[in-house]
Design a protein around this motif. Sequence first.
Motif, mmCIF file in Angstrom:
data_model
loop_
_atom_site.group_PDB
_atom_site.id
_atom_site.type_symbol
_atom_site.label_atom_id
_atom_site.label_comp_id
_atom_site.label_asym_id
_atom_site.label_seq_id
_atom_site.Cartn_x
_atom_site.Cartn_y
_atom_site.Cartn_z
ATOM 1 N N PHE A 37 0.836 -1.214 0.000
ATOM 2 C CA PHE A 37 0.000 0.000 0.000
ATOM 3 C C PHE A 37 0.859 1.248 0.000
ATOM 4 C CE2 PHE A 37 0.410 -1.810 4.265
ATOM 5 C CZ PHE A 37 0.885 -0.752 5.034
ATOM 6 N N GLN A 38 0.312 2.306 -0.580
ATOM 7 C CA GLN A 38 0.962 3.608 -0.551
ATOM 8 C C GLN A 38 1.083 4.028 0.905
ATOM 9 O OE1 GLN A 38 1.786 5.940 -3.665
ATOM 10 N NE2 GLN A 38 2.386 3.794 -3.642
ATOM 11 N N HIS A 39 2.278 4.363 1.322
ATOM 12 C CA HIS A 39 2.536 4.553 2.747
ATOM 13 C C HIS A 39 3.565 5.648 2.965
ATOM 14 C CE1 HIS A 39 2.711 3.392 6.884
ATOM 15 N NE2 HIS A 39 3.874 2.780 6.836
ATOM 16 N N PHE A 151 1.491 9.938 -15.678
ATOM 17 C CA PHE A 151 1.932 8.758 -16.427
ATOM 18 C C PHE A 151 2.236 7.697 -15.374
ATOM 19 C CE2 PHE A 151 5.323 6.540 -18.956
ATOM 20 C CZ PHE A 151 4.614 6.363 -20.137
ATOM 21 N N ARG A 152 1.147 7.012 -14.899
ATOM 22 C CA ARG A 152 1.401 6.213 -13.692
ATOM 23 C C ARG A 152 0.434 5.059 -13.461
ATOM 24 N NH1 ARG A 152 -0.289 11.388 -11.707
ATOM 25 N NH2 ARG A 152 -2.345 11.348 -10.720
ATOM 26 N N ASP A 153 0.731 4.335 -12.395
ATOM 27 C CA ASP A 153 -0.109 3.282 -11.812
ATOM 28 C C ASP A 153 -0.251 2.055 -12.721
ATOM 29 O OD1 ASP A 153 -0.377 5.312 -9.962
ATOM 30 O OD2 ASP A 153 -2.417 5.852 -10.549
ATOM 31 N N PRO A 154 0.875 1.461 -13.146
ATOM 32 C CA PRO A 154 0.812 0.309 -14.052
ATOM 33 C C PRO A 154 0.180 -0.917 -13.383
ATOM 34 C CG PRO A 154 3.037 0.569 -13.185
ATOM 35 C CD PRO A 154 2.263 1.772 -12.737
#
Length: 483
Positions: A37-39, A151-154
């Motif tokens: 998770f993003q942390h 330009f993200r989150d593959p």
Amino acid sequence: VAQNEPHRPQFHFSPNKHWMNDPNGMVYYKGTYHLFFQHYPDGTTWGPMHWGHATSADLVHWTEQPIALYPDSLGYIFSGSVVVDKDNTSGLGKNGVSPLVAIFTHHNPDLEKQKSDKYQYQSLAYSLDEGKTWKKYENNPVLPNPGITDFRDPKVRWYEPQQKWIMSLATKDRITFYSSPNLKNWTKESEFGQDAGSHGGVWECPDLFPLTANGKTAWVLLVSINPGGPNEGSATQYFIGDFDGKTFKPYSKETKWIDYGTDNYAGVTIANTNERTLFLGWMSNWLYGEKVPTSPWRSAMTVPRELGLTQIKKDWFLTSVPVKELNVLKGESFSLKKENIKGGRPLTSKLKNETGLFKLDVSAQNTNDFSIVLANDRGNEVIIGYDKASNVYYIDRTHSGQTNFREGFGKRYTAPRLSADQIISLTVIVDVASVELFADNGLTVMTGIFFPEQPMSQLYIKSAKGIFIENLLYTKLKPSVKQ
Ligand code: FRU
């Protein structure tokens, strides 16, 4: 519920401490579910992003693990996915061990400050010990930025018919699909979405996956947007269509919402779960995620949900229902059958600190407005209801307790009833600081968080004009977190 942590979710994953946003890299491998998770491990607001890590054998009991990915000279570690590279296409495996490969966005704050438009690019990390420890690939990035600010989150999956990896990438106002034989070299295949769906905000966190219903396979594309959700702020839309390894062709360009509530964002599916398609999202909203009154952590994930596909007339819809694994938490229950209720009826005397699962069936034709009310002695209440005249479900947190950390938090939020079934069938999951409504077998879903001034301790069913209950079952859910 610990006294100093009155809003600590009892069976939803929340980090022990500090800030969390999007679920990342969810994968099932050798009997373990991994949730990254993003942390931000130095504070309770967003900051330089890391990948936190938690594991579970059953999707219900989670154990937080050491941080998996730290920022480096290429940037912060933004959202992304993990795949099981079982044939070692990447060559990152060693001695016959298949690698787990993380494909994530590096976000470079220095380039951002210099007003470059190339500060986000895709990189790899891999694990040879079943997800415990991770190494960054030495030739990062693997997909440089062509000059697109967002330009993200593959999200990557294996496309069996053509023996290649497919990456869905959020590229500002559309999704761009790339393919690769080895996770290292990526070729652009197509774009989708410039002329489809909602564009109230930037497109983020896509996911493309097949689902089968009644012998028909369709492809679902999830796209989170922020802002522009149906009830303000961030939310996740979806499209259903065909995918041929190159292009996604939707059956309809209209937006549908996986969850109409305010608090389900950036959700994607868990990789490698075989025939089941499992999903969970960040149970918060960018409107107020950094302001919610919890300490020393901020935010939780939704319960894991199983996704399905269903058709109404000619139109295809996604359904989500809580995973059956939650049944292990079931405790005492209380039921009513074939009963008229007029006014308010308390369902349990004192729930104090209780969390539970509520199932209710009423006849759609004969019903009047009704609601399920969670309340306490301080006059806080959360109302989950159905409004017949407008044929909408709603969650009303106007008087839910602490609401003034952000203007507009304390409101009534609605979602359309999409089903034409004779029976209105609701499943409601209640934790100490959240409610998740799954109506009509998961066709209309609403998730909302709330912060009462003392624990909710009363549960009512209410209908001013009266309703006839076909079936009602309230089952306590025991905590899955350590007490
Ligand atoms: C979505 C998001 C992603 C990004 C991450 C940064 O909530 O904005 O697009 O990768 O959060 O934390």
